[in-house]
Design a protein around this motif. Structure first.
Motif, PDB file in Angstrom:
ATOM      1  N   TYR A  22      -4.474   2.824  -8.243  1.00 39.07           N
ATOM      2  CA  TYR A  22      -4.760   4.036  -7.470  1.00 39.07           C
ATOM      3  C   TYR A  22      -5.460   5.044  -8.364  1.00 39.07           C
ATOM      4  O   TYR A  22      -5.157   5.152  -9.554  1.00 39.07           O
ATOM      5  N   ASN A  36     -11.784   3.558  -0.601  1.00 38.70           N
ATOM      6  CA  ASN A  36     -12.010   4.894  -1.182  1.00 38.70           C
ATOM      7  C   ASN A  36     -11.893   6.006  -0.149  1.00 38.70           C
ATOM      8  O   ASN A  36     -12.470   7.080  -0.323  1.00 38.70           O
ATOM      9  N   THR A  82      -6.956   9.269  -8.567  1.00 36.70           N
ATOM     10  CA  THR A  82      -6.784  10.604  -8.009  1.00 36.70           C
ATOM     11  C   THR A  82      -8.024  11.460  -8.248  1.00 36.70           C
ATOM     12  O   THR A  82      -8.825  11.187  -9.145  1.00 36.70           O
ATOM     13  N   THR A 121      -5.393   7.686 -13.038  1.00 36.24           N
ATOM     14  CA  THR A 121      -5.107   6.461 -12.288  1.00 36.24           C
ATOM     15  C   THR A 121      -3.691   5.999 -12.594  1.00 36.24           C
ATOM     16  O   THR A 121      -3.080   6.407 -13.589  1.00 36.24           O
ATOM     17  N   TYR A 151      -8.326   6.561  -3.771  1.00 37.87           N
ATOM     18  CA  TYR A 151      -8.940   5.255  -4.023  1.00 37.87           C
ATOM     19  C   TYR A 151      -7.862   4.231  -4.351  1.00 37.87           C
ATOM     20  O   TYR A 151      -6.843   4.547  -4.988  1.00 37.87           O
ATOM     21  N   ALA A 152      -8.110   2.984  -3.944  1.00 33.93           N
ATOM     22  CA  ALA A 152      -7.207   1.882  -4.289  1.00 33.93           C
ATOM     23  C   ALA A 152      -8.003   0.616  -4.528  1.00 33.93           C
ATOM     24  O   ALA A 152      -9.014   0.364  -3.866  1.00 33.93           O
ATOM     25  N   VAL A 155      -4.613  11.288  -4.026  1.00 36.68           N
ATOM     26  CA  VAL A 155      -4.919   9.868  -4.228  1.00 36.68           C
ATOM     27  C   VAL A 155      -5.955   9.493  -3.178  1.00 36.68           C
ATOM     28  O   VAL A 155      -5.721   9.640  -1.980  1.00 36.68           O
ATOM     29  N   MET A 205       0.817  -1.213   0.000  1.00 38.07           N
ATOM     30  CA  MET A 205       0.000   0.000   0.000  1.00 38.07           C
ATOM     31  C   MET A 205       0.853   1.267   0.000  1.00 38.07           C
ATOM     32  O   MET A 205       1.817   1.383   0.754  1.00 38.07           O
ATOM     33  N   GLU A 227     -11.397  -3.044  -2.396  1.00 40.56           N
ATOM     34  CA  GLU A 227     -11.398  -1.638  -2.787  1.00 40.56           C
ATOM     35  C   GLU A 227     -11.398  -0.768  -1.531  1.00 40.56           C
ATOM     36  O   GLU A 227     -12.000  -1.123  -0.522  1.00 40.56           O
ATOM     37  N   ASP A 238      -6.996  -3.490  -5.010  1.00 40.98           N
ATOM     38  CA  ASP A 238      -5.942  -4.496  -4.951  1.00 40.98           C
ATOM     39  C   ASP A 238      -6.304  -5.665  -5.859  1.00 40.98           C
ATOM     40  O   ASP A 238      -7.297  -6.355  -5.628  1.00 40.98           O
ATOM     41  N   LEU A 245      -8.682   6.954   1.119  1.00 40.19           N
ATOM     42  CA  LEU A 245      -7.286   7.372   1.216  1.00 40.19           C
ATOM     43  C   LEU A 245      -7.187   8.893   1.159  1.00 40.19           C
ATOM     44  O   LEU A 245      -8.026   9.561   0.551  1.00 40.19           O
TER      45      LEU A 245
END
Length: 267
Positions: free
Chosen positions: A202, A227, A204, A194, A216-217, A214, A5, A225, A219, A229
């Motif tokens: 990720y 959202n 933005t 992204t 959202y992520a 940034v 992360m 997911e 994996d 961050l």
């Protein structure tokens, strides 16, 4: 938990105006990925209506790049309106080849710098020609198809009607074949850009003219997911045309209305 992360983004370590000044606000740039023997930098401006391009500039050292000298000019196609010319700023230079969205099509193109040849492959169901651009604050034209690279290799980020305009990401092989595809619940028009890093997508969003975040992520290993961050970074103008991570130096590269910027990432 998430795989590798992202925890922090530095202040800009490079801030450089495009070799063309502000004449071409759309384009992409970076350090060539997967070239560990030397620092090769590249710039790809979109010279045709901020949408199309056909020229790639190569700098064989950081000093040459910073001083905007001794570049090699590569003509990918005879003109920006030629078949298989470059469309949109979602381009990346990876392992001796330029990857980009083919002119006026949903297809993927790969230009090999050594053989000067192009291969083309379809990207099934992908939106193109401004159907699903990045669009959080101001829509960034022709950002439907966006290439990215991480530690595992080459990716393409896009959206489809079948996934309701949400982000789809596909892992690619060297001949542009799709190896694996992941579908997210992130609406592509709700983000500014992204990038991939350590198997995590990720995204933005716009905070202000001089600040991006940034938020959202996704994996690809676990399918999780997030959202919430809050990882801010600086910029110099509103729009983001190209944003990608380079696993060679673990830096994030940004093309921001003709300004070229880079940041150290911390995981």
């Amino acid at each position: 938990c998430f795989n590798g992360m992202l925890s922090n983004i530095s202040s800009p370590v490079i801030t450089q105006l495009s070799p063309h000044g502000k004449s071409y606000p759309y384009g992409s740039w970076g350090r060539e990925t997967k070239n560990e023997s030397m620092e090769v930098y590249w710039v790809q401006p979109l010279t045709g209506s901020d949408k199309y391009g056909h020229i790639l500039y190569i700098y064989l050292s950081y000093a040459d790049f910073i001083m905007s000298k001794n570049h090699k000019e590569i003509t990918v196609r005879p003109s920006y309106s030629y078949t298989n010319a470059i469309q949109g700023p979602g381009t990346i230079l990876y392992d001796g080849a330029l990857y980009y969205n083919c002119y006026r099509s949903p297809n993927l193109c790969k230009y090999d710098l050594n053989t000067e040849t192009i291969i083309e492959a379809p990207l099934p169901e992908a939106g193109y020609n401004d159907k699903f651009p990045y669009c959080y604050y101001k829509c960034c034209d022709y950002t439907d198809i966006d290439f990215s690279v991480d530690e595992s290799g080459l990716w393409v980020i896009y959206a489809t009607e079948e996934n309701y305009g949400n982000v789809v990401l596909s892992k690619l092989n060297s001949t542009l074949g799709v190896i694996q595809t992941f579908r997210t619940r992130l609406f592509k028009k709700s983000v500014t850009n992204t990038f991939m890093a350590y198997g995590v997508l990720y995204a933005t969003r716009y905070i202000s003219t001089y600040r991006e975040e940034v938020f959202y992520a996704f994996d690809t290993v676990t399918g999780r997911e997030a959202n919430a961050l809050r990882l801010p970074f600086e910029k110099v103008s509103d729009r983001i045309q190209n944003l990608h991570y380079n696993p060679t130096d673990q830096r994030l590269y940004l093309y921001n209305d003709a300004y070229m910027m880079a940041y150290n990432l911390y995981f």
